[in-house]
Design a protein around this motif. Sequence first.
Motif, PDB file in Angstrom:
ATOM      1  N   ILE A  35       3.205  -2.238   7.361  1.00 47.26           N
ATOM      2  CA  ILE A  35       3.535  -3.633   7.080  1.00 47.26           C
ATOM      3  C   ILE A  35       4.171  -3.745   5.687  1.00 47.26           C
ATOM      4  O   ILE A  35       3.663  -3.167   4.727  1.00 47.26           O
ATOM      5  CB  ILE A  35       2.270  -4.507   7.150  1.00 47.26           C
ATOM      6  CG1 ILE A  35       1.559  -4.295   8.490  1.00 47.26           C
ATOM      7  CG2 ILE A  35       2.631  -5.967   6.955  1.00 47.26           C
ATOM      8  CD1 ILE A  35       2.407  -4.609   9.694  1.00 47.26           C
ATOM      9  N   PRO A  36       5.276  -4.498   5.565  1.00 48.98           N
ATOM     10  CA  PRO A  36       5.894  -4.664   4.240  1.00 48.98           C
ATOM     11  C   PRO A  36       4.954  -5.359   3.261  1.00 48.98           C
ATOM     12  O   PRO A  36       4.094  -6.151   3.656  1.00 48.98           O
ATOM     13  CB  PRO A  36       7.119  -5.546   4.538  1.00 48.98           C
ATOM     14  CG  PRO A  36       7.360  -5.423   6.005  1.00 48.98           C
ATOM     15  CD  PRO A  36       6.023  -5.188   6.619  1.00 48.98           C
ATOM     16  N   THR A  37       5.130  -5.054   1.985  1.00 51.34           N
ATOM     17  CA  THR A  37       4.363  -5.728   0.940  1.00 51.34           C
ATOM     18  C   THR A  37       5.261  -6.710   0.204  1.00 51.34           C
ATOM     19  O   THR A  37       6.488  -6.649   0.307  1.00 51.34           O
ATOM     20  CB  THR A  37       3.773  -4.724  -0.060  1.00 51.34           C
ATOM     21  OG1 THR A  37       4.863  -4.018  -0.696  1.00 51.34           O
ATOM     22  CG2 THR A  37       2.866  -3.720   0.640  1.00 51.34           C
ATOM     23  N   ALA A  38       4.666  -7.619  -0.530  1.00 50.65           N
ATOM     24  CA  ALA A  38       5.421  -8.647  -1.253  1.00 50.65           C
ATOM     25  C   ALA A  38       6.002  -8.093  -2.548  1.00 50.65           C
ATOM     26  O   ALA A  38       5.407  -7.231  -3.194  1.00 50.65           O
ATOM     27  CB  ALA A  38       4.524  -9.843  -1.556  1.00 50.65           C
ATOM     28  N   SER A  39       7.146  -8.608  -2.920  1.00 48.32           N
ATOM     29  CA  SER A  39       7.801  -8.201  -4.163  1.00 48.32           C
ATOM     30  C   SER A  39       7.311  -9.041  -5.341  1.00 48.32           C
ATOM     31  O   SER A  39       6.859 -10.173  -5.172  1.00 48.32           O
ATOM     32  CB  SER A  39       9.320  -8.361  -4.053  1.00 48.32           C
ATOM     33  OG  SER A  39       9.861  -7.484  -3.108  1.00 48.32           O
ATOM     34  N   GLU A  40       7.424  -8.463  -6.535  1.00 47.40           N
ATOM     35  CA  GLU A  40       7.199  -9.202  -7.773  1.00 47.40           C
ATOM     36  C   GLU A  40       8.565  -9.633  -8.310  1.00 47.40           C
ATOM     37  O   GLU A  40       9.452  -8.801  -8.499  1.00 47.40           O
ATOM     38  CB  GLU A  40       6.483  -8.322  -8.801  1.00 47.40           C
ATOM     39  CG  GLU A  40       5.079  -7.910  -8.395  1.00 47.40           C
ATOM     40  CD  GLU A  40       4.093  -9.058  -8.457  1.00 47.40           C
ATOM     41  OE1 GLU A  40       4.379 -10.033  -9.190  1.00 47.40           O
ATOM     42  OE2 GLU A  40       3.058  -8.991  -7.763  1.00 47.40           O
ATOM     43  N   LEU A  41       8.724 -10.927  -8.553  1.00 46.12           N
ATOM     44  CA  LEU A  41      10.014 -11.441  -9.013  1.00 46.12           C
ATOM     45  C   LEU A  41      10.259 -11.100 -10.484  1.00 46.12           C
ATOM     46  O   LEU A  41       9.323 -10.992 -11.268  1.00 46.12           O
ATOM     47  CB  LEU A  41      10.066 -12.957  -8.820  1.00 46.12           C
ATOM     48  CG  LEU A  41       9.808 -13.463  -7.391  1.00 46.12           C
ATOM     49  CD1 LEU A  41       9.988 -14.981  -7.338  1.00 46.12           C
ATOM     50  CD2 LEU A  41      10.708 -12.780  -6.380  1.00 46.12           C
ATOM     51  N   SER A  42      11.540 -10.933 -10.824  1.00 42.82           N
ATOM     52  CA  SER A  42      11.906 -10.596 -12.203  1.00 42.82           C
ATOM     53  C   SER A  42      12.803 -11.667 -12.822  1.00 42.82           C
ATOM     54  O   SER A  42      12.439 -12.324 -13.785  1.00 42.82           O
ATOM     55  CB  SER A  42      12.611  -9.230 -12.249  1.00 42.82           C
ATOM     56  OG  SER A  42      11.759  -8.203 -11.785  1.00 42.82           O
ATOM     57  N   ALA A  69      10.657  -3.471  -6.484  1.00 45.47           N
ATOM     58  CA  ALA A  69      10.672  -2.898  -5.139  1.00 45.47           C
ATOM     59  C   ALA A  69       9.309  -3.066  -4.477  1.00 45.47           C
ATOM     60  O   ALA A  69       8.260  -2.925  -5.103  1.00 45.47           O
ATOM     61  CB  ALA A  69      11.043  -1.420  -5.203  1.00 45.47           C
ATOM     62  N   ALA A  70       9.336  -3.394  -3.194  1.00 40.54           N
ATOM     63  CA  ALA A  70       8.119  -3.466  -2.387  1.00 40.54           C
ATOM     64  C   ALA A  70       8.065  -2.230  -1.494  1.00 40.54           C
ATOM     65  O   ALA A  70       9.058  -1.513  -1.336  1.00 40.54           O
ATOM     66  CB  ALA A  70       8.109  -4.733  -1.549  1.00 40.54           C
ATOM     67  N   THR A  71       6.915  -1.959  -0.913  1.00 39.50           N
ATOM     68  CA  THR A  71       6.762  -0.792  -0.050  1.00 39.50           C
ATOM     69  C   THR A  71       6.940  -1.177   1.412  1.00 39.50           C
ATOM     70  O   THR A  71       6.750  -2.322   1.798  1.00 39.50           O
ATOM     71  CB  THR A  71       5.382  -0.143  -0.243  1.00 39.50           C
ATOM     72  OG1 THR A  71       4.367  -1.128   0.026  1.00 39.50           O
ATOM     73  CG2 THR A  71       5.223   0.368  -1.675  1.00 39.50           C
ATOM     74  N   ASN A  72       7.310  -0.163   2.206  1.00 42.78           N
ATOM     75  CA  ASN A  72       7.504  -0.321   3.650  1.00 42.78           C
ATOM     76  C   ASN A  72       8.572  -1.362   3.965  1.00 42.78           C
ATOM     77  O   ASN A  72       8.432  -2.175   4.879  1.00 42.78           O
ATOM     78  CB  ASN A  72       6.192  -0.713   4.343  1.00 42.78           C
ATOM     79  CG  ASN A  72       5.053   0.219   3.995  1.00 42.78           C
ATOM     80  OD1 ASN A  72       5.249   1.422   3.869  1.00 42.78           O
ATOM     81  ND2 ASN A  72       3.857  -0.325   3.830  1.00 42.78           N
ATOM     82  N   VAL A  73       9.650  -1.345   3.187  1.00 43.36           N
ATOM     83  CA  VAL A  73      10.693  -2.363   3.305  1.00 43.36           C
ATOM     84  C   VAL A  73      12.032  -1.713   3.618  1.00 43.36           C
ATOM     85  O   VAL A  73      12.398  -0.692   3.029  1.00 43.36           O
ATOM     86  CB  VAL A  73      10.804  -3.183   2.003  1.00 43.36           C
ATOM     87  CG1 VAL A  73      11.983  -4.133   2.065  1.00 43.36           C
ATOM     88  CG2 VAL A  73       9.520  -3.945   1.751  1.00 43.36           C
ATOM     89  N   ASP A  74      12.760  -2.308   4.568  1.00 43.01           N
ATOM     90  CA  ASP A  74      14.128  -1.879   4.862  1.00 43.01           C
ATOM     91  C   ASP A  74      15.153  -2.773   4.174  1.00 43.01           C
ATOM     92  O   ASP A  74      16.219  -2.325   3.782  1.00 43.01           O
ATOM     93  CB  ASP A  74      14.386  -1.906   6.376  1.00 43.01           C
ATOM     94  CG  ASP A  74      13.558  -0.868   7.114  1.00 43.01           C
ATOM     95  OD1 ASP A  74      13.275   0.183   6.524  1.00 43.01           O
ATOM     96  OD2 ASP A  74      13.199  -1.115   8.279  1.00 43.01           O
ATOM     97  N   SER A  75      14.821  -4.059   4.059  1.00 38.45           N
ATOM     98  CA  SER A  75      15.737  -5.003   3.422  1.00 38.45           C
ATOM     99  C   SER A  75      14.958  -6.228   2.948  1.00 38.45           C
ATOM    100  O   SER A  75      13.772  -6.386   3.257  1.00 38.45           O
ATOM    101  CB  SER A  75      16.846  -5.432   4.395  1.00 38.45           C
ATOM    102  OG  SER A  75      16.285  -6.112   5.509  1.00 38.45           O
ATOM    103  N   TYR A  76      15.666  -7.080   2.192  1.00 38.09           N
ATOM    104  CA  TYR A  76      15.053  -8.285   1.647  1.00 38.09           C
ATOM    105  C   TYR A  76      15.902  -9.500   2.019  1.00 38.09           C
ATOM    106  O   TYR A  76      17.124  -9.400   2.164  1.00 38.09           O
ATOM    107  CB  TYR A  76      14.968  -8.206   0.124  1.00 38.09           C
ATOM    108  CG  TYR A  76      14.216  -7.021  -0.416  1.00 38.09           C
ATOM    109  CD1 TYR A  76      12.832  -7.068  -0.613  1.00 38.09           C
ATOM    110  CD2 TYR A  76      14.884  -5.847  -0.754  1.00 38.09           C
ATOM    111  CE1 TYR A  76      12.137  -5.984  -1.127  1.00 38.09           C
ATOM    112  CE2 TYR A  76      14.201  -4.754  -1.265  1.00 38.09           C
ATOM    113  CZ  TYR A  76      12.832  -4.823  -1.452  1.00 38.09           C
ATOM    114  OH  TYR A  76      12.154  -3.746  -1.957  1.00 38.09           O
ATOM    115  N   ASN A  77      15.237 -10.632   2.153  1.00 35.60           N
ATOM    116  CA  ASN A  77      15.925 -11.911   2.294  1.00 35.60           C
ATOM    117  C   ASN A  77      15.573 -12.777   1.089  1.00 35.60           C
ATOM    118  O   ASN A  77      14.396 -13.028   0.822  1.00 35.60           O
ATOM    119  CB  ASN A  77      15.503 -12.633   3.579  1.00 35.60           C
ATOM    120  CG  ASN A  77      16.071 -11.971   4.825  1.00 35.60           C
ATOM    121  OD1 ASN A  77      17.165 -11.432   4.797  1.00 35.60           O
ATOM    122  ND2 ASN A  77      15.327 -12.009   5.907  1.00 35.60           N
TER     123      ASN A  77
END
Length: 235
Positions: A35-42, A69-77
């Motif tokens: 399962i993807p994890t959430a990103s920390e915004l910069s 960067a988050a883990t288990n991620v292919d792309s971001y929206n």
Amino acid sequence: MQTRYLKIYEFIIAIILTSCGGGGDDSPTEPEIFIPTASELSLPANDEVCLTGVSVNDSQATVAFSWQAATNVDSYNVEVKNLTSGQVNTFASATEATNITLNKGEPYSWQVISTSSSTTETAESAIWKFYLAGDGVVNYAPFMAEALVPAVGTTVTATSSKVTLSWQGADVDNDIKNYEVFFGTATPPTTSLGVTTDTFLEVDVTANTIYYWRVKTTDEEANCSISEIFEFKVN
């Protein structure tokens, strides 16, 4: 003699069945889903008030967005919401950074949604806000008010047929003048409950009814913003 051949035949069949019967469960195992994890915004920083970006023309500027960067991620929206109009635009990115062109002189919120091709589950970052400065702007419109109580979508118990609405306002110039609350059982609510300098207001309610409300925020320079529509149910 026939009995002997019959026994030999049965022995051969038994050997074949044993060899073909398998030595355990050879069925394919289900692939493990991560399962993807959430990103920390910069960037842009939360509550940034002097963001200028790279000017494209008199009305637009390009803003650089970045996140961890988050883990288990292919792309971001990347979801960017204009807090004045309420319009939401989504921008796909394969990396942890992207440039987006926006209208100047507007307040925005943004968040990053982590996605993976191996699952439909996603993970959402925190939501940050910023103000994209316009050319020569010396005073900014307030941010849209945010509902505090009742929380949006909740069911509440009225005390003596009354409920207290409370909200939070924000303005980069710190010059909010007043608030006007619109309240009712229809959406959008159009009945004004008057103007107040407080950030709370008591309203009359009826049991088993859904109510809608929103807040108009006005500053000392007559700039204003109207919040999203909030709703709650009285049991």
